[in-house]
Design a protein around this motif. Structure first.
Motif, PDB file in Angstrom:
ATOM      1  N   VAL A 158       0.816  -1.229   0.000  1.00 13.13           N
ATOM      2  CA  VAL A 158       0.000   0.000   0.000  1.00 13.13           C
ATOM      3  C   VAL A 158       0.845   1.272   0.000  1.00 13.13           C
ATOM      4  N   GLY A 159       2.183   1.147   0.062  1.00 15.13           N
ATOM      5  CA  GLY A 159       3.038   2.321   0.142  1.00 15.13           C
ATOM      6  C   GLY A 159       3.297   2.710   1.588  1.00 15.13           C
ATOM      7  N   PHE A 160       4.372   3.495   1.793  1.00 15.89           N
ATOM      8  CA  PHE A 160       4.808   3.793   3.156  1.00 15.89           C
ATOM      9  C   PHE A 160       3.775   4.614   3.924  1.00 15.89           C
ATOM     10  N   TRP A 181      -6.815   1.614  -1.790  1.00 10.95           N
ATOM     11  CA  TRP A 181      -5.411   1.690  -1.376  1.00 10.95           C
ATOM     12  C   TRP A 181      -4.548   0.602  -2.024  1.00 10.95           C
ATOM     13  N   GLY A 182      -5.139  -0.314  -2.749  1.00  7.35           N
ATOM     14  CA  GLY A 182      -4.372  -1.359  -3.404  1.00  7.35           C
ATOM     15  C   GLY A 182      -4.071  -2.556  -2.526  1.00  7.35           C
ATOM     16  N   LEU A 183      -4.679  -2.619  -1.352  1.00  3.15           N
ATOM     17  CA  LEU A 183      -4.466  -3.775  -0.479  1.00  3.15           C
ATOM     18  C   LEU A 183      -5.149  -5.013  -1.053  1.00  3.15           C
ATOM     19  N   VAL A 184      -6.286  -4.824  -1.747  1.00  6.64           N
ATOM     20  CA  VAL A 184      -6.957  -5.919  -2.440  1.00  6.64           C
ATOM     21  C   VAL A 184      -7.148  -5.513  -3.899  1.00  6.64           C
ATOM     22  N   SER A 185      -7.342  -6.506  -4.754  1.00  4.37           N
ATOM     23  CA  SER A 185      -7.495  -6.213  -6.178  1.00  4.37           C
ATOM     24  C   SER A 185      -8.950  -6.113  -6.604  1.00  4.37           C
ATOM     25  N   ARG A 186      -9.858  -6.646  -5.782  1.00  4.96           N
ATOM     26  CA  ARG A 186     -11.272  -6.518  -6.090  1.00  4.96           C
ATOM     27  C   ARG A 186     -12.101  -6.795  -4.846  1.00  4.96           C
TER      28      ARG A 186
END
Length: 265
Positions: A158-160, A181-186
């Motif tokens: 998810v980035g710093f 946040w990009g922690l999951v893709s869907r």
């Protein structure tokens, strides 16, 4: 059984099976069961993708606080050094087992993924969440830190800044935030979760397993490589891939307009 296993063709589903306690993963019995299941999957050439989920309403609650405080299975030793040793011989074996795999793992996050449960999702290669899923890097609320590699894993996903927000507040985020946040893709409905993960796993399993395994390994290595190092790794691996039977089969099937049959050779 602490871990339920179900294989459908090339796809193996592992289910954390302590729903009454929301599937904690901190005691040695659960660690042993999960590590053994992952190693068995990796050693079985019929398994090409693993799906990891939780029984009941939670994916994984992380630690069982009552169990962690006392007893022979406790993570807490008599001294700080004993506690550190317990982490190394206990829960820290899970990220190492995940890293050693040659097959990808999809986390089907069916509910709460809290503390070490959130980190467990990060150990997987792909994450699909139910709309009922929540995530929390909540160690700080208990006066603790991620003892299972979460401080290394989460920023890479998810980035710093967002990892710092999660780790320093301990706040929960919902599935839609996790997606943004990009922690999951869907994110899908609870009813769609396992079918969606199975369909995703099937699309992966249809590819040559050797190439899938190498691509997985390279994606993980690339986080800590320079571009030159990554290019050298790619050249070396591509040299072997071009000589594989599965590559030749893929080219032949494409030219002959038929479905390829991959063996892993």
């Amino acid at each position: 059984m602490d871990i339920l296993t179900e294989q459908d063709g090339a796809i193996l589903t592992l289910t954390l099976n302590r729903p009454d306690r929301r599937n904690p993963i901190t005691d040695l019995a659960m660690v042993d069961a999960l590590v053994d299941a992952l190693e068995a999957a990796d050693a079985d050439p019929s398994v090409r993708v693993v799906i990891l989920t939780g029984a009941g309403k939670a994916f994984c609650s992380g630690g069982d606080l009552r169990q962690m405080q006392a007893g022979p299975e406790s993570l807490i030793g008599d001294t700080p050094q004993a506690t550190a040793d317990n982490y190394r011989k206990g829960i820290q074996r899970i990220p190492l087992a995940m890293e050693a795999l040659s097959v990808p793992v999809i986390a089907a996050v069916n509910g709460a993924a809290i503390g070490a449960g959130c980190d467990l999702t990060c150990m997987c290669d792909l994450r699909v969440a139910s709309t009922s899923a929540v995530f929390a890097e909540s160690f700080v609320k208990l006066g603790l830190i991620p003892g299972d590699g979460g401080a290394w894993l989460l920023p890479r996903i998810v980035g710093f800044s967002r990892a710092a927000e999660m780790a320093l507040t301990g706040d929960k985020i919902d599935a839609e935030t996790a997606l943004a946040w990009g922690l999951v893709s869907r994110v899908v409905t609870p009813e769609e979760l396992l079918p969606t993960c199975h369909a995703l796993a099937q699309r992966i399993a249809e590819n040559p397993p050797g190439a899938v395994g190498l691509a997985r390994k390279m994606l993980r290595q690339a986080c800590d490589q320079t571009l030159v190092e990554a290019l050298n790794t790619a050249a070396k691996n591509q040299g072997g891939a071009h000589q594989s039977r599965d590559h030749r089969e893929a080219v032949a099937a494409f030219l002959e307009k038929r479905t390829p049959h991959f063996t892993g050779d």
